[in-house]
Design an enzyme around this catalytic site. Structure first.
Site, short mmCIF file in Angstrom:
data_model
loop_
_atom_site.label_atom_id
_atom_site.label_comp_id
_atom_site.label_asym_id
_atom_site.label_seq_id
_atom_site.Cartn_x
_atom_site.Cartn_y
_atom_site.Cartn_z
N ASN A 68 0.80 -1.25 -0.03
CA ASN A 68 -0.16 -0.03 -0.02
C ASN A 68 0.91 1.19 -0.09
O ASN A 68 0.73 2.31 -0.67
CB ASN A 68 -1.01 0.08 1.16
CG ASN A 68 -1.92 -1.21 1.30
OD1 ASN A 68 -1.75 -2.13 0.09
ND2 ASN A 68 -2.75 -1.26 2.32
N THR A 120 -16.37 39.72 -29.68
CA THR A 120 -17.21 39.28 -28.83
C THR A 120 -18.50 38.92 -29.46
O THR A 120 -19.00 39.51 -30.52
CB THR A 120 -17.57 40.34 -27.79
OG1 THR A 120 -18.13 41.50 -28.56
CG2 THR A 120 -16.10 40.99 -27.12
N HIS A 121 -18.73 37.53 -29.03
CA HIS A 121 -20.25 36.87 -29.76
C HIS A 121 -19.88 36.78 -31.17
O HIS A 121 -20.73 37.00 -31.96
CB HIS A 121 -21.34 37.71 -29.43
CG HIS A 121 -21.68 38.19 -28.08
ND1 HIS A 121 -22.29 37.21 -27.18
CD2 HIS A 121 -21.44 39.27 -27.37
CE1 HIS A 121 -22.15 37.80 -25.95
NE2 HIS A 121 -21.79 39.09 -26.09
N SER A 159 -7.19 17.66 -48.58
CA SER A 159 -8.26 16.47 -48.59
C SER A 159 -8.02 15.56 -49.49
O SER A 159 -7.35 15.64 -50.50
CB SER A 159 -9.47 17.27 -49.12
OG SER A 159 -10.32 16.55 -49.44
N ASN A 163 -6.44 22.29 -44.81
CA ASN A 163 -7.32 22.18 -43.52
C ASN A 163 -6.24 22.36 -42.28
O ASN A 163 -5.14 21.66 -42.29
CB ASN A 163 -7.81 20.74 -43.46
CG ASN A 163 -8.50 20.69 -44.62
OD1 ASN A 163 -9.40 21.44 -44.71
ND2 ASN A 163 -8.72 19.24 -45.15
#
Length: 508
Positions: free
Chosen positions: A112, A157-158, A279, A287
């Site tokens: 242990n 932002t957003h 691709s 990519n």
């Protein structure tokens, strides 16, 4: 090799054995046994020094252990471990040296406390790699923050263009967050410094061992404090996973920004050929797939934390296989995945090339100076901010309807109040350069940020060096202790071999 423990007379069911211990001991030998051997060498040295084990027995044990280690643990490979790797190894010592010597090594301890100690030893290189990778990433971000300190871009932002900043300012912000994540990892790793060895199965021992000495020989700063806590707790694993999960979140957010900004629709950053993929079907594709790997791997620690916490949840506060084995199992792969995520982040951050003209144009087209214009109406014309906010909003709508830049509509608005439009109020680069307050992108503000980043980096690198030095000093102390048992007049001199080095910020 007998499997008769005295109390248990039969072998563990083969099917259960395969699930719990594997088909043979080879995997455990590579992952755990070197740390087990390190623990054993320290324990034998301490037993001999305390007069709990005859010096002759200690010599034979240490010689056999060193020979086994030097030979790559060959005699144990390919063998089944019916009762676990440690008992296979201890059984080999008894077979090789006889029970009187080989069977004496386990005095004053248990699997242990050994397992709890081995966990900490195994975590050392994992922790060192993770911290070093984060330091290297921060170094890259800081250097590029300085290089691109004047490259104006919009902050979003957003997902809408919001205010003018600089690409360097953005990178410095990520670096600030990463240094804070690193502080969390360091705090989580505090448990690495205390050695559980000596706690036994959970109740300590009546044998007068010296736990401070074994802690010293193994490079820990302190010995065991509480026997139950030492073997019951694996919160070190949970805390490291939690801290690594927070780091993974930061990395994923960086990856999301770079992926969005590298699309043709944004074209704010570009990556060289060596950091993109093609691709199999579409010949035009470039990519930025490494960013997707970064996003996916960054979540590994969160999943591992959930698995580990679930395994440990509602178990008795004592030694538990569910905690010490199953709960720790997700740790290794997750920390490896996060370290690889940091490396990927460093590659893409170093390779990303900002497109200054495109960034500036988006800052103009996104009307990012509107807030600064409202501020000028407040400060120069005495207009309440909410009214200024409304009037500038009208000016933006006029500019959009008329297909003109904000500067033209702003000129008419300012003229109503006897003010003349200035580039410092409507040009994104000049507005960003004037944002010296609130941790903004102005040169003097960014300079303070970078200085603090460099100081924080240096402090973190120093702490890592000190930790690694303590581990190396433990190795040297252990080698000297072993040499003292083998031959008192042949103490091995200290060596700097194996001491980990963290490069300077400019080298990283």
């Amino acid at each position: 090799m007998t499997e008769d423990t005295g109390r248990i007379r039969k072998t563990l069911d083969r099917r259960a054995r395969r699930i719990v211990f594997g088909d043979n001991a080879d995997r455990g030998i590579d992952q755990e046994l070197p740390s087990n051997v390190q623990v054993d060498r320290a324990h034998v040295v301490m037993l001999v020094e305390r007069g709990l084990l005859p010096r002759a027995s200690g010599r034979r044990l240490l010689a056999a252990i060193d020979e086994l280690s030097a030979g790559g643990y060959g005699p144990l490979r390919g063998r089944e471990a019916p009762r676990g790797l440690y008992l296979l190894y201890e059984g080999w010592l008894a077979e090789t040296l006889g029970e009187e010597v080989g069977g004496a090594i386990h005095l004053g301890r248990s699997r242990n406390d050994i397992n709890a100690t081995v966990l900490r030893l195994r975590l050392r290189p994992v922790y060192h790699r993770l911290v070093r990778e984060v330091l290297r990433l921060v170094a890259v971000l800081v250097r590029r923050a300085e290089r691109y300190a004047a490259v104006t871009m919009p902050i979003y932002t957003h997902y809408q263009a919001a205010l003018p900043v600089t690409y360097g300012h953005y990178l410095a912000g990520v670096a600030v967050a990463l240094l804070r994540d690193l502080e969390g990892i360091e705090a989580a790793a505090a448990g690495l410094d205390r050695c559980p060895l000596g706690a036994g199965a959970a109740g300590g021992t009546t044998v007068p061992i010296d736990t401070g000495r074994t802690a010293e020989l193994l490079g820990f700063s302190a010995g065991v404090l509480h026997s139950i806590d030492a073997v019951a707790s694996r919160d070190l694993a949970l805390r490291l996973l939690a801290a690594a999960a927070v780091l993974g979140v930061t990395l994923s957010r960086l990856a999301s920004d770079l992926q969005l900004w590298s699309t043709a629709e944004f074209d704010l950053v570009r990556f060289p050929d060596e950091l993109v993929g093609s691709s199999s079907m579409m010949p035009q594709k470039r990519n930025a797939f490494l960013l997707e790997h970064l996003q996916g791997r960054g979540g590994a620690a969160l999943g591992a934390f959930t698995a580990a916490a679930t395994a440990m949840h509602a178990t008795p506060f004592s030694n538990s296989v569910a905690v010490g084995t199953e709960g720790v199992k997700p740790l290794w792969n997750a920390l490896d995945q996060v370290a690889e995520s940091v490396l990927l982040a460093r590659l893409v951050a170093a390779g990303a090339r900002p497109q200054p003209e495109r960034m500036r144009r988006r800052a103009v087209e996104g009307f990012t100076t509107a807030t600064a214009l409202a501020d000028r109406l407040v400060m120069e014309a005495g207009m309440p901010f909410r009214r200024a906010h409304h009037r500038v909003g009208e000016a933006v709508r006029e500019a959009l309807d008329g297909g003109e830049p904000l500067a033209a509509a702003a000129g008419r608005l300012l003229a109503e109040h006897g003010l003349e439009a200035q580039a410092a109020w409507t040009e994104p680069a000049q507005v960003a350069a004037a944002a010296a307050y609130g941790g903004g992108p102005a040169a003097e503000s960014l300079g303070r940020i970078v200085a603090e980043l460099r100081a924080g980096w240096t402090d973190a690198a120093r702490r890592l060096r000190e930790r690694a030095r303590a581990w190396s000093e433990g190795e040297r102390a252990l080698d000297a202790g072993v040499a003292g048992v083998l031959a008192e007049d042949a103490v091995r001199p200290p060596t700097d071999a194996g001491r980990a080095r963290v490069p300077a910020l400019e080298e990283a």
